[in-house]
Scaffold this motif. Structure first.
Motif, short mmCIF file in Angstrom:
data_model
loop_
_atom_site.label_atom_id
_atom_site.label_comp_id
_atom_site.label_asym_id
_atom_site.label_seq_id
_atom_site.Cartn_x
_atom_site.Cartn_y
_atom_site.Cartn_z
N ARG A 1 41.80 26.60 5.60
CA ARG A 1 40.81 25.51 5.64
C ARG A 1 41.36 24.37 6.47
N GLN A 2 40.55 23.91 7.42
CA GLN A 2 40.94 22.83 8.31
C GLN A 2 40.42 21.49 7.78
N PRO A 3 40.91 20.39 8.34
CA PRO A 3 40.43 19.09 7.88
C PRO A 3 38.95 18.89 8.20
N GLY A 4 38.31 18.06 7.40
CA GLY A 4 36.92 17.66 7.66
C GLY A 4 35.95 18.82 7.57
N GLU A 5 35.01 18.82 8.52
CA GLU A 5 33.94 19.82 8.51
C GLU A 5 34.24 20.99 9.44
N ALA A 6 35.46 21.10 9.93
CA ALA A 6 35.80 22.21 10.84
C ALA A 6 35.65 23.54 10.11
N PRO A 7 35.28 24.59 10.82
CA PRO A 7 35.09 25.88 10.16
C PRO A 7 36.40 26.44 9.60
N LEU A 8 36.24 27.33 8.64
CA LEU A 8 37.37 28.05 8.07
C LEU A 8 37.97 28.95 9.14
N LEU A 9 39.30 28.89 9.31
CA LEU A 9 39.96 29.74 10.28
C LEU A 9 40.32 31.08 9.64
N HIS A 10 39.87 32.16 10.28
CA HIS A 10 40.32 33.50 9.93
C HIS A 10 41.32 33.91 10.99
N ILE A 11 42.61 33.88 10.65
CA ILE A 11 43.68 34.16 11.60
C ILE A 11 44.18 35.59 11.38
N GLU A 12 44.20 36.36 12.45
CA GLU A 12 44.82 37.68 12.43
C GLU A 12 46.11 37.60 13.27
N LEU A 13 47.21 37.95 12.64
CA LEU A 13 48.53 37.89 13.27
C LEU A 13 48.95 39.28 13.74
N ALA A 14 49.46 39.34 14.96
CA ALA A 14 50.08 40.58 15.46
C ALA A 14 51.28 40.21 16.30
N VAL A 15 52.41 40.85 16.03
CA VAL A 15 53.64 40.67 16.82
C VAL A 15 53.99 42.05 17.38
N LYS A 16 53.94 42.18 18.70
CA LYS A 16 54.05 43.49 19.33
C LYS A 16 55.10 43.51 20.43
N PHE A 17 55.72 44.68 20.59
CA PHE A 17 56.73 44.91 21.61
C PHE A 17 56.35 46.20 22.32
N TYR A 18 55.82 46.07 23.54
CA TYR A 18 55.30 47.23 24.26
C TYR A 18 56.07 47.46 25.55
N VAL A 19 56.17 48.73 25.90
CA VAL A 19 56.78 49.16 27.15
C VAL A 19 55.67 49.35 28.18
N ALA A 20 55.79 48.69 29.33
CA ALA A 20 54.83 48.87 30.42
C ALA A 20 55.23 50.12 31.19
N LEU A 21 54.56 51.21 30.90
CA LEU A 21 54.91 52.52 31.46
C LEU A 21 54.06 52.83 32.68
N PRO A 22 54.66 52.93 33.86
CA PRO A 22 53.87 53.37 35.02
C PRO A 22 53.44 54.83 34.82
N HIS A 23 52.13 55.06 34.91
CA HIS A 23 51.62 56.42 34.66
C HIS A 23 50.24 56.54 35.29
N ALA A 24 50.05 57.59 36.05
CA ALA A 24 48.75 57.89 36.65
C ALA A 24 48.20 56.70 37.44
N GLY A 25 49.08 56.04 38.18
CA GLY A 25 48.63 54.97 39.07
C GLY A 25 48.44 53.62 38.43
N GLY A 26 48.81 53.46 37.17
CA GLY A 26 48.67 52.16 36.51
C GLY A 26 49.76 51.96 35.48
N LEU A 27 49.67 50.84 34.78
CA LEU A 27 50.61 50.54 33.70
C LEU A 27 49.92 50.79 32.36
N HIS A 28 50.59 51.51 31.50
CA HIS A 28 50.11 51.72 30.13
C HIS A 28 51.10 51.03 29.20
N TYR A 29 50.59 50.13 28.37
CA TYR A 29 51.44 49.38 27.44
C TYR A 29 51.52 50.16 26.14
N VAL A 30 52.67 50.78 25.89
CA VAL A 30 52.83 51.68 24.75
C VAL A 30 54.03 51.25 23.92
#
Length: 308
Positions: free
Chosen positions: A106-135
């Motif tokens: 809940r924020q101060p005043g009349e501000a809307p309720l925040l629904h926060i989704e947290l994600a902490v990720k560690f991905y490898v940028a893999l060159p594959h088939a002509g592009g980067l795939h983050y895996v």
């Protein structure tokens, strides 16, 4: 300087760069930006937050995601002018689990309720088939899969009847917010990242075991990072290892169990001991073709919904 690893990790969660550029977020989803996180950090009382961790003991194996959740929970619960109404709040429909709200703030005043989704990720940028795939280094996760679930399901919970019913106030206005942190590891500094990533997202390097490691400077010091040290950079308080010694230790670990290893390079302690770079060292046969094929098949089956 922050006084403990827990406080340093919380500061990192709040103030490190977001993984995604704001333009990559779907309409209506707010960015949990570094600027917002830093403004919250400045309002926190570090002693009060540190007290929340005193005497706490984790049971079972260390899980980085749970660690990050507990850190952010402690910070949000003590943020002046705000009220943490719920964390990890289940959403069910007729006994069937539909997911959970990570945080409802809940924020101060009349501000809307925040629904926060947290994600902490560690991905490898893999060159594959002509592009980067983050895996994921274990080939069980990919950026596309995470974003599909985050934007297609998790951050839409408040728009469902069951999600509304689970809210502390079902009539409240809700602002979904993506809080995305982590590192992307690149094979080549010249690799062009996906345009949806933030320009300042944190970057490291990756190599297969047996390949030369890039060095930032002569005379750098090294150490392997256990998962509890994957978030905020730590200063090197002891001498650390030179490159040859660190690679010899890595050789022993890969001989015993060929698992991905995160390493960090540091300036010598006499020069401040600050972290210079991070790398992921992967098994010599990475990526295993069968596991990679299964992961990329799952990505290919997604609807074309990843923001661009």
């Amino acid at each position: 300087m922050t006084a403990s690893p827990a406080l340093a990790d919380l500061h990192w969660l709040l103030g490190s760069p977001s993984l995604l550029a704001p333009a990559a977020l779907p309409a209506g989803v707010a960015d949990g930006s570094a600027a917002l996180g830093e403004s919250w950090w400045r309002r926190l009382d570090p002693a009060a937050v540190a007290a929340a961790f005193e005497g706490s003991t984790a049971t079972g194996p260390f899980r980085l995601g749970r660690h990050a959740e507990s850190l952010l929970r402690a910070g949000l619960a003590r943020l002046p002018g705000h009220a943490l109404l719920a964390s990890q709040l289940p959403v069910r429909d007729g006994g069937i689990s539909l997911g959970e709200y990570d945080f409802l703030l809940r924020q101060p005043g009349e501000a809307p309720l925040l629904h926060i989704e947290l994600a902490v990720k560690f991905y490898v940028a893999l060159p594959h088939a002509g592009g980067l795939h983050y895996v994921g280094p274990g080939l069980r996760d990919a950026l596309d899969l995470k974003l599909a679930r985050l934007f297609g399901h998790q951050l839409r919970l408040a728009g469902t009847p069951a999600g509304r019913a689970a809210l502390p106030d079902p009539a409240a206005a809700v602002q979904p917010m993506a809080w995305l942190r982590g590192w992307m590891f690149y094979r080549d500094p010249a690799d062009v990242p996906w345009a949806g990533l933030a320009a300042d997202h944190l970057r490291g390097w990756w190599r297969r075991w047996g390949e030369a490691w890039p060095c930032s400077r002569p005379g750098g010091r090294w150490r392997a990072l256990a998962k509890p040290d994957w978030l905020a950079p730590r200063r090197l308080e002891e001498a650390g290892a030179d490159l040859a010694a660190q690679q010899a230790e890595a050789a022993r670990q890969f001989a015993a169990a060929p698992q991905p290893m995160m390493v960090a390079e540091y300036a010598p302690p006499a020069e401040g001991g600050h972290e210079l770079a991070r790398g992921l060292v992967l098994p010599a046969d990475w990526p295993q073709p069968g596991r990679l094929e299964s992961l990329l098949d799952a990505v290919a089956a997604l609807p074309p919904a990843r923001p661009a």
